[in-house]
Design an enzyme around this catalytic site. Structure first.
Site, PDB file in Angstrom:
ATOM      1  N   SER A  12       5.825  -1.530  10.773  1.00  0.00           N
ATOM      2  CA  SER A  12       5.666  -2.064   9.410  1.00  0.00           C
ATOM      3  C   SER A  12       6.787  -3.054   9.146  1.00  0.00           C
ATOM      4  CB  SER A  12       5.738  -0.938   8.383  1.00  0.00           C
ATOM      5  OG  SER A  12       5.970  -1.517   7.107  1.00  0.00           O
ATOM      6  N   HIS A  37       1.806  -4.191  11.073  1.00  0.00           N
ATOM      7  CA  HIS A  37       1.377  -3.573   9.809  1.00  0.00           C
ATOM      8  C   HIS A  37       2.067  -4.261   8.634  1.00  0.00           C
ATOM      9  CE1 HIS A  37      -0.177  -0.101   7.480  1.00  0.00           C
ATOM     10  NE2 HIS A  37       0.990  -0.110   6.834  1.00  0.00           N
ATOM     11  N   ASP A  39       2.514  -4.318   4.582  1.00  0.00           N
ATOM     12  CA  ASP A  39       2.401  -3.493   3.381  1.00  0.00           C
ATOM     13  C   ASP A  39       2.393  -4.351   2.126  1.00  0.00           C
ATOM     14  OD1 ASP A  39       2.322  -0.723   4.284  1.00  0.00           O
ATOM     15  OD2 ASP A  39       4.300  -1.147   5.140  1.00  0.00           O
ATOM     16  N   MET A  41       2.168  -4.535  -1.813  1.00  0.00           N
ATOM     17  CA  MET A  41       2.409  -3.669  -2.985  1.00  0.00           C
ATOM     18  C   MET A  41       2.461  -4.517  -4.251  1.00  0.00           C
ATOM     19  SD  MET A  41       5.358  -1.201  -1.455  1.00  0.00           S
ATOM     20  CE  MET A  41       5.237  -0.477   0.199  1.00  0.00           C
ATOM     21  N   HIS A  70      -2.337  -3.459   4.761  1.00  0.00           N
ATOM     22  CA  HIS A  70      -2.455  -2.231   3.965  1.00  0.00           C
ATOM     23  C   HIS A  70      -2.253  -2.596   2.501  1.00  0.00           C
ATOM     24  CE1 HIS A  70      -0.414   1.934   3.037  1.00  0.00           C
ATOM     25  NE2 HIS A  70      -1.550   1.776   2.389  1.00  0.00           N
ATOM     26  N   MET A  72      -1.829  -1.836  -1.195  1.00  0.00           N
ATOM     27  CA  MET A  72      -1.475  -0.820  -2.200  1.00  0.00           C
ATOM     28  C   MET A  72      -1.489  -1.529  -3.548  1.00  0.00           C
ATOM     29  SD  MET A  72       1.488   0.962   0.095  1.00  0.00           S
ATOM     30  CE  MET A  72       1.557  -0.455   1.198  1.00  0.00           C
ATOM     31  N   MET A 141      -2.066   8.760   4.726  1.00  0.00           N
ATOM     32  CA  MET A 141      -0.673   8.561   4.322  1.00  0.00           C
ATOM     33  C   MET A 141       0.096   9.867   4.509  1.00  0.00           C
ATOM     34  SD  MET A 141      -0.352   5.413   3.431  1.00  0.00           S
ATOM     35  CE  MET A 141       1.358   5.508   2.888  1.00  0.00           C
ATOM     36  N   GLY A 146       4.738   3.361  -1.259  1.00  0.00           N
ATOM     37  CA  GLY A 146       5.644   2.586  -2.108  1.00  0.00           C
ATOM     38  C   GLY A 146       6.938   2.196  -1.426  1.00  0.00           C
ATOM     39  N   ASP A 177       0.654   6.800   8.438  1.00  0.00           N
ATOM     40  CA  ASP A 177       1.671   5.899   7.889  1.00  0.00           C
ATOM     41  C   ASP A 177       2.652   6.680   7.026  1.00  0.00           C
ATOM     42  OD1 ASP A 177       3.052   3.720   6.856  1.00  0.00           O
ATOM     43  OD2 ASP A 177       1.326   2.868   5.790  1.00  0.00           O
TER      44      ASP A 177
END
Ligand code: DX5
Ligand code: ZN
Length: 230
Positions: A12, A37, A39, A41, A70, A72, A141, A146, A177
């Site tokens: 990540s 990966h 992330d 957010m 991913h 979020m 998860m 977060g 993850d």
């Protein structure tokens, strides 16, 4: 992209140097990363903010393997097209982020990406029972989303086992993850996960000037996971 259940390590880049993403991506791939990966957010679905589609588009030319995005974010549907156009290979959405997860997953495939669905630690396996034929990946998860560097939630190992049973012979990846390290990798690999995301455990101690550390960290996770499969 052909399907197989071999162990894949997906660092990540949340744990990378934010001023140097291109070089960081090249370094982890040179050092054996199978996927990258990313992330995303939004400061709303999760209490942290990271990248939007322009950043993901800027990463794309540096990623030679698989770009695993991913999301979020909530709402998620209005942004699917933009992340697909930015070059995401996989786009993964959380069950809780969409009032109509079935439609969301159809939209991801419709935009030309592989579709992933994500279960938070508090979300039951049953939440995806009716969408399993619409996905290419299930993300379990093992921390609350977060932040990087959180402690692995061991109760998620049993969930991975149940997801593995549910998907049977379908060509669907199981990704895990959060808190994946050489110590926790054997548990998730034995339970059926094939894609192991790791942030802090890959980037710790290394840098683009000292990338061999990334290589050693990736190898340690992979070897621990593969040993648990044997
Ligand atoms: C958490 C992110 C993870 C995170 C993992 O919300 O989805 O991908 O970066 O970090 P580690 O491996 O440090 O737990
Ligand atoms: Zn993630």
């Amino acid at each position: 992209m052909s399907f197989d259940r071999s162990i894949k390590i997906a660092p990540s880049i949340l744990s990378a140097d934010f001023a140097n993403f291109g070089a960081e991506i090249r370094a982890i791939e040179d050092q054996g990363a199978d996927w990258v990966h990313v992330d995303v957010m939004d400061g709303h679905f999760v209490p942290n903010l990271t990248f939007g589609p322009p950043a993901v588009k800027a990463f794309r030319p540096h990623v030679k393997t698989v770009m695993d995005v991913h999301l979020m974010i909530a709402p998620v549907d209005p942004y699917i097209e933009a992340f697909a156009e930015a070059g995401a290979d996989f786009i993964t959405a959380h069950v809780e982020a969409s009032p109509h997860i079935h439609r969301t997953l159809q939209a991801i495939r419709g935009a030309g990406a592989k579709a992933g669905v994500t279960l938070n630690p508090g979300t039951p396996v049953e939440a995806i029972e009716n969408v399993v034929d619409l996905v290419d990946l299930v993300l379990v998860m093992s921390v609350n989303p977060g932040f990087g560097g959180q402690k692995f939630i061991a109760s998620q190992v049993e969930k991975i086992r149940r997801v593995r049973e549910m998907i049977g012979d379908r060509p669907i990846h199981i990704e895990v993850d959060g808190g994946v390290t050489p110590e926790t990798a054997p548990l998730v690999a034995a339970a059926g996960a094939d894609v192991l995301v790791a942030g802090s455990a890959v980037f710790k101690g290394g840098s683009v000037d000292n990338p061999e550390v990334y290589g050693a960290n990736i190898r340690a996770i992979r070897e621990a996971a593969e040993a648990a499969r044997a």
